[in-house]
Motif scaffolding. Sequence first.
Motif, mmCIF file in Angstrom:
data_model
loop_
_atom_site.group_PDB
_atom_site.id
_atom_site.type_symbol
_atom_site.label_atom_id
_atom_site.label_comp_id
_atom_site.label_asym_id
_atom_site.label_seq_id
_atom_site.Cartn_x
_atom_site.Cartn_y
_atom_site.Cartn_z
ATOM 1 N N GLU A 48 41.887 -12.866 -9.236
ATOM 2 C CA GLU A 48 40.578 -12.491 -9.754
ATOM 3 C C GLU A 48 39.629 -12.056 -8.647
ATOM 4 N N SER A 49 39.619 -12.763 -7.536
ATOM 5 C CA SER A 49 38.713 -12.388 -6.440
ATOM 6 C C SER A 49 39.147 -11.067 -5.811
ATOM 7 N N LYS B 27 31.411 2.250 -14.065
ATOM 8 C CA LYS B 27 31.679 0.876 -14.531
ATOM 9 C C LYS B 27 32.499 0.886 -15.819
ATOM 10 N N MET C 8 37.248 -3.740 -7.482
ATOM 11 C CA MET C 8 36.406 -3.054 -8.456
ATOM 12 C C MET C 8 35.068 -2.651 -7.849
ATOM 13 N N ILE C 9 34.482 -3.521 -7.038
ATOM 14 C CA ILE C 9 33.212 -3.184 -6.386
ATOM 15 C C ILE C 9 33.389 -1.945 -5.517
ATOM 16 N N ARG D 172 38.095 -8.357 -8.204
ATOM 17 C CA ARG D 172 36.647 -8.187 -8.167
ATOM 18 C C ARG D 172 36.236 -7.358 -6.951
ATOM 19 N N LYS D 173 36.837 -7.659 -5.807
ATOM 20 C CA LYS D 173 36.509 -6.933 -4.583
ATOM 21 C C LYS D 173 36.923 -5.469 -4.701
ATOM 22 N N GLU E 234 41.768 -2.067 -13.831
ATOM 23 C CA GLU E 234 42.401 -3.379 -13.708
ATOM 24 C C GLU E 234 43.790 -3.381 -14.337
#
Length: 889
Positions: A701-702, A678, A708-709, A705-706, A685
């Motif tokens: 952003e979405s 993390k 990064m997960i 986020r996806k 990014e």
Amino acid sequence: MDIPLLKRFFTPDATGRVAAQGGVGPEYQLNSNRETKYFYGAPDQKELDALFGTEVGDASHYFKNMVRDANGQYSVSYVDMSGRTIATALAGKVPDSLEQLPGYQTRYFTRNLLSSGNNQVKDRTVESSTTLVVGFAGMHDFYYELSPLSAEIQECKPEGEPVCYDCYYDLEIRISSPCMEEPIVITRRNFTFGEYDVSCATAAPSLIVEESFFLEEGEYNITKTLRLSKDAQDWYRENIFAIKNICKSVQDLYEQNYSILVDAENCSLDCTSCEEELGTYADFRAAFLESQGVDPETEVPYEAEIQASYQHAAEACKLLCEQTAENKLDMLRFLMLQDLIPDEGQYALTDRDLNGNGIIEETASVNGQIVSEKLSNKPFNIFSEKIPHRYHSITRQEYKTLVPVYTHPFNPANETRYYVDENGNLDTRINSLPAELAKYSPDGFTTIFRDNWARSLLFYHPEYDKLKFAEENLSASYDWDVVLENTNTWNAAVTAGFISNNILNLDPFFGGPMGEERVKFNIGFIDLSFIKFKELMSRALTENYQKSGKSMWQMAWIMVNCKEIDKSCMDSAPNGPPFSLTGCESDKDKMWQLFKTMYLSEKDRWLSVLIHQETVHEDRDKILNNSAYGYQRRFLILLGKGNVMQDWEDIVNANNPEEAAGSEIDEAMEELAESTCKGYISLWESKLLECEALRDHPDRESILRKIMIGLVDVCKRGTDGEHLDGASTVNPINGGSPESFEEVIRNAFIEAGIAENDICHPYIIDHPQPYNKQTPLSNSVLIDPQDECTCGRLQQLETNKHQDAFSGTLSQYIQAKHGVTIRQTFIDSLQSGCKGELTDCKQYEPPIEIPAILDCESSLTSNCIDCSQYTNLKLEFIAKYPGLLICLL
């Protein structure tokens, strides 16, 4: 035919670190100003404290690294000594496609480039070198000042006249960077060759540097060289000292020193007479100045030097009084004083604008979290005007007359109400009347604060009662712990009487009245109120240490003599002393050291229980235990296991020890992987946002986020004992989908309709490296001569050598096949140890460092590819990216 090639440039040292790396395509190659650059430096102590608070520890344990991407954006990472990222940030100019944050503020930061520890004395030269990582281009001010001293010596030819020897120096400060055509060189000299002063009426000229330079972002090396002038030294020796100051012959010196050595009065100094002769600092100062012919009432510029001399003399008396080593209470007192130093200590924080909106808010949103910016209002804060619940000897009613407590200093030893100076006397530099102190705002008081003033605020520390109880009742016990801790060999422990169950009677805690005290409350679900502290320790010592079913002595014996899960060996462990031990001295020393660690840890557990039960204040403890305040307790309540050995003992006594051991390791590794992976999110990014199609995408952003997960998931599944930084592909043993960063990014791009090109591609993130492409982190440490892992690896390498029909030695084979140099004599010693021929000892003492290739967790895969493999990779690339040229540079 053009073929793509990534070129790397490494730092000019033996670390193997990357300095710069080109990208895919001609415009991203090295020296294009679009390549990725890496900078490595160290943070300043003030910088770390400002970011993380004083609990972060010593700045020397951290690194500050910076990566510049192809767009000129900088990513800063703070990394600990284990290679774990603890924080990241972006730096540099704001990209044209982004807006600057509205709360952005420019602040100047002063860094001491000559901190203690980096000055190295070599002959007549003092050198220092440090690294400065510049995250934002701008003017940098460099200031250096040295006021040289002079030595005054009375002449003996003729007698009585003073001669002064000034210190003359050459100074060079060099600021260099790989990106600079020429380094910045600053030189100063406080003398002219051949012109040297011998008069005491004039001081040696000062050396002063006050320069400003514009520095671009990047890594700079700052070196300072201060060189004592040899020409001046030779001139003084030949023209002054040899003529005027050599006043005694060798025989004169011999007779003088002999008379001192045989003088009995010099051998009769004891603790009491030493302290009486030393006296107070005022006495010492007055005597010193009078000996120099100076009125004691005179203010002198060398006050700090007199104080240092007094402290040195006081330490000498302390040594004579056998109070040489600091014990745990000394450390706790120091930490509690640090808690009260603004604006660093946890009970002396001032208000901070954490979200940068220019307003101090009770509830503010910072990075999606709701926090309070009014830190001075926290309970027990020296600046708070709120009335906290009762704690130690102060009631709520009494507290009403004291808030804020920084306006009411108090010294409980003599019940005086003023701030003290370095020597514990009234500090005349500040008016300690409450009305006068109230004129200072928290920020204003922080500006003038002197660290020794914390002693006058210690009474208000919420755990002061615990310190007071421990110092009044347990000091002898903590002093004895120091003696035990400093007893490092089996023979020394035998001489001291520690190799015996009688050790409890030697211990001032268990052998004194405190050991006969009974536990006053339940621990967990166990009622111990009928048991004395000495009885509890005796059980651990002789019967059942930490629920292991074995005594401390048995546990120490097992850890030295038994393999990890050899129950038959464990069952044969003798219960306690006296032991019939012969043979290896280092094994006996190791056994004593393990026992000593367990003893002190278990004792600390029961001391913490005693201190807690004698100083219980529920209101105070509720606040200190409230995680919302984030307080660090100085006196921990060790009601649980209290010793890291417990995990190992649980494994030994499990129904399936191997499965239990694996479970413990997996749990710890999962926690490490979570925090490490993390920590890369900001860096990932910033790299992904180099892709313009993603940067301008309405669902950016979405999508991020996806991604990064997915990246965190892959990184975690690629983390193990040999890949502590994670990996961009999963450990093949773990399997699962997705298997790589490439798969995560490509799937996200396809779903979002982002086309791949030379900028937007699934290989844009280059850290961490793939699981099977990483070099081992470091060499391993070998303790057991018959270690199965190391011995198995040596046998495997021998087998590979015969399969490859290599005619040389194993050392030569490893060098030829894997590029690692290991002496054959060292390999011979390890192989003898594997056969049990090298030593009778169960463990190496000291442990042996072995190259990472001899660790069975390290990969033996060759780092090279053949022509067939290259051709296949080339065809695969052309199939994926038919529109891109392949360039060989």
